[in-house]
Design an enzyme around this catalytic site. Structure first.
Site, PDB file in Angstrom:
ATOM      1  N   ASP A  73      -7.453  10.294  -8.890  1.00 16.04           N
ATOM      2  CA  ASP A  73      -7.752   8.866  -9.019  1.00 16.04           C
ATOM      3  C   ASP A  73      -7.172   8.342 -10.327  1.00 16.04           C
ATOM      4  O   ASP A  73      -7.314   8.978 -11.376  1.00 16.04           O
ATOM      5  CB  ASP A  73      -9.280   8.677  -8.992  1.00 16.04           C
ATOM      6  CG  ASP A  73      -9.702   7.218  -9.027  1.00 16.04           C
ATOM      7  OD1 ASP A  73      -8.969   6.381  -8.465  1.00 16.04           O
ATOM      8  OD2 ASP A  73     -10.770   6.935  -9.603  1.00 16.04           O
ATOM      9  N   HIS A  74      -6.514   7.210 -10.283  1.00 16.68           N
ATOM     10  CA  HIS A  74      -5.939   6.591 -11.482  1.00 16.68           C
ATOM     11  C   HIS A  74      -5.115   7.584 -12.291  1.00 16.68           C
ATOM     12  O   HIS A  74      -5.348   7.779 -13.493  1.00 16.68           O
ATOM     13  CB  HIS A  74      -7.037   5.962 -12.348  1.00 16.68           C
ATOM     14  CG  HIS A  74      -7.625   4.733 -11.754  1.00 16.68           C
ATOM     15  ND1 HIS A  74      -6.993   3.510 -11.744  1.00 16.68           N
ATOM     16  CD2 HIS A  74      -8.800   4.537 -11.097  1.00 16.68           C
ATOM     17  CE1 HIS A  74      -7.736   2.614 -11.129  1.00 16.68           C
ATOM     18  NE2 HIS A  74      -8.838   3.213 -10.716  1.00 16.68           N
ATOM     19  N   HIS A 116     -11.070  -0.306  -4.805  1.00 17.47           N
ATOM     20  CA  HIS A 116     -11.752   0.365  -5.910  1.00 17.47           C
ATOM     21  C   HIS A 116     -13.008  -0.430  -6.279  1.00 17.47           C
ATOM     22  O   HIS A 116     -13.155  -1.582  -5.915  1.00 17.47           O
ATOM     23  CB  HIS A 116     -10.817   0.464  -7.118  1.00 17.47           C
ATOM     24  CG  HIS A 116      -9.707   1.453  -6.949  1.00 17.47           C
ATOM     25  ND1 HIS A 116      -9.303   2.299  -7.955  1.00 17.47           N
ATOM     26  CD2 HIS A 116      -8.922   1.747  -5.889  1.00 17.47           C
ATOM     27  CE1 HIS A 116      -8.318   3.061  -7.519  1.00 17.47           C
ATOM     28  NE2 HIS A 116      -8.066   2.732  -6.264  1.00 17.47           N
ATOM     29  N   GLY A 117     -13.909   0.216  -7.022  1.00 21.24           N
ATOM     30  CA  GLY A 117     -15.111  -0.477  -7.477  1.00 21.24           C
ATOM     31  C   GLY A 117     -16.146  -0.671  -6.400  1.00 21.24           C
ATOM     32  O   GLY A 117     -16.902  -1.650  -6.405  1.00 21.24           O
ATOM     33  N   GLY A 118     -16.229   0.267  -5.462  1.00 16.92           N
ATOM     34  CA  GLY A 118     -17.153   0.116  -4.341  1.00 16.92           C
ATOM     35  C   GLY A 118     -18.618   0.047  -4.735  1.00 16.92           C
ATOM     36  O   GLY A 118     -19.423  -0.567  -4.031  1.00 16.92           O
ATOM     37  N   ASP A 149      -1.248   5.211 -11.031  1.00 18.43           N
ATOM     38  CA  ASP A 149      -1.656   3.855 -11.388  1.00 18.43           C
ATOM     39  C   ASP A 149      -0.756   3.310 -12.486  1.00 18.43           C
ATOM     40  O   ASP A 149      -0.922   3.624 -13.662  1.00 18.43           O
ATOM     41  CB  ASP A 149      -3.116   3.840 -11.845  1.00 18.43           C
ATOM     42  CG  ASP A 149      -3.615   2.428 -12.136  1.00 18.43           C
ATOM     43  OD1 ASP A 149      -2.833   1.470 -11.935  1.00 18.43           O
ATOM     44  OD2 ASP A 149      -4.775   2.280 -12.558  1.00 18.43           O
ATOM     45  N   GLU A 164      -1.199   0.967  -6.870  1.00 18.87           N
ATOM     46  CA  GLU A 164      -2.043  -0.214  -7.070  1.00 18.87           C
ATOM     47  C   GLU A 164      -1.188  -1.413  -7.445  1.00 18.87           C
ATOM     48  O   GLU A 164      -0.286  -1.310  -8.285  1.00 18.87           O
ATOM     49  CB  GLU A 164      -3.088   0.049  -8.160  1.00 18.87           C
ATOM     50  CG  GLU A 164      -4.080  -1.103  -8.333  1.00 18.87           C
ATOM     51  CD  GLU A 164      -5.284  -0.729  -9.193  1.00 18.87           C
ATOM     52  OE1 GLU A 164      -5.922  -1.645  -9.725  1.00 18.87           O
ATOM     53  OE2 GLU A 164      -5.585   0.478  -9.324  1.00 18.87           O
TER      54      GLU A 164
END
Length: 277
Positions: free
Chosen positions: A82-83, A205-207, A104, A134
């Site tokens: 991730d990222h 993202h940010g769920g 990212d 992204e």
């Protein structure tokens, strides 16, 4: 079950109409808890770790822990970066055995973002590993980076970006935010517009801060993957916090760790079940 290839996991989810949660890990306990939660729910998903959190371990250690956590697994679970902060991180994770990658470069100008993603795609695709990129930037705190900008994904850039980069998943900024300190205001019409243009599945993202009814509605707009970090971390940290508040001499790391694994696994099972209901 072994760690599932990212392309296979994406196809499995699409064939069975699943939404794939991606749960952030940091250590052994979180990794085991995520695997336990997904198996408890009998639903697929990702264990993922960011470049920032790899400071506490390394790609090889996380691959080892994930393999151990999935030894008795009955559901398809991938391991995702991730990222990913750099091409070097991407290479290290692919070489270690990660089965899905995010690079990212969204903080860079459009053309530079494309070049960074293309570089990662060329390497990852050689090893049959899918790449998430992204386009646009989210507000809030993501790991060690605080972003106050609100740069939503521009639909007019999507087709060109995907075509030039060759990415397999596209993370979008549509009012979703990182962390729990800012209230998300998801723009579903924008997401719908992007979904009609993007030739690849979308990622949100940010769920952790987004109402479940919004996530469920977003499934109609080619949303395949949604990331959860804060909800699980809160379940983990609060286990130790409650024990300390009840007794400042509480120091049984093993007992509290076992309890934390159970609490996090319950939260993961709850989340994956709700978003797929």
């Amino acid at each position: 079950m072994k760690i599932v290839n990212g392309f296979d996991l994406m196809k499995y989810a699409q064939d069975h109409h699943y939404m794939l949660p991606a749960f952030n890990t940091t250590n052994l306990e979180m990794t085991y808890a995520i695997a336990k939660g997904l198996n408890k729910a009998k639903l697929p998903g990702y264990i993922q770790i960011s470049s920032n959190n790899l400071r506490l371990s390394d790609p090889e250690a996380i691959v080892y822990l994930t393999k151990k956590a999935l030894a008795d697994s009955d559901v398809p679970i991938g391991l995702h970066l991730d990222h990913g902060k750099s091409y070097e991180d991407v290479k290290a994770c692919v070489n270690a055995g990660f089965t899905s990658i995010m690079i990212d470069a969204s903080h860079l100008p459009f053309e530079e973002n494309i070049e960074e993603v293309k570089r990662a795609v060329e390497y990852c695709h050689f090893y049959n590993v899918p790449v998430e990129a992204e386009l646009g930037c989210l507000q809030g705190k993501e790991e060690d980076i605080v972003n106050e900008a609100d740069a939503k994904t521009d639909p007019d850039m999507v087709a060109d970006f995907v075509a030039q980069t060759g990415c397999d998943l596209l993370a979008v900024a549509v009012g979703n935010v990182h962390g729990l300190d800012i209230e998300p205001k998801v723009d579903l019409p924008l997401l719908e517009q992007i979904s009609k243009i993007s030739p690849v599945p979308l990622v949100m993202h940010g769920g952790s801060g987004i109402p479940f009814d919004i996530i469920q509605k977003a499934r109609e707009f080619n949303l395949l993957k949604v990331n959860y970090g804060s909800d699980l971390r809160k379940a983990f940290v609060s286990t130790f916090g409650r024990a300390y508040e009840a007794n400042h001499n509480a120091c049984s790391v093993i007992e509290l760790s076992i309890e934390a694994v159970e609490n996090v696994s319950e939260k993961a099972a709850e989340l994956v079940t709700i978003i797929n209901s």
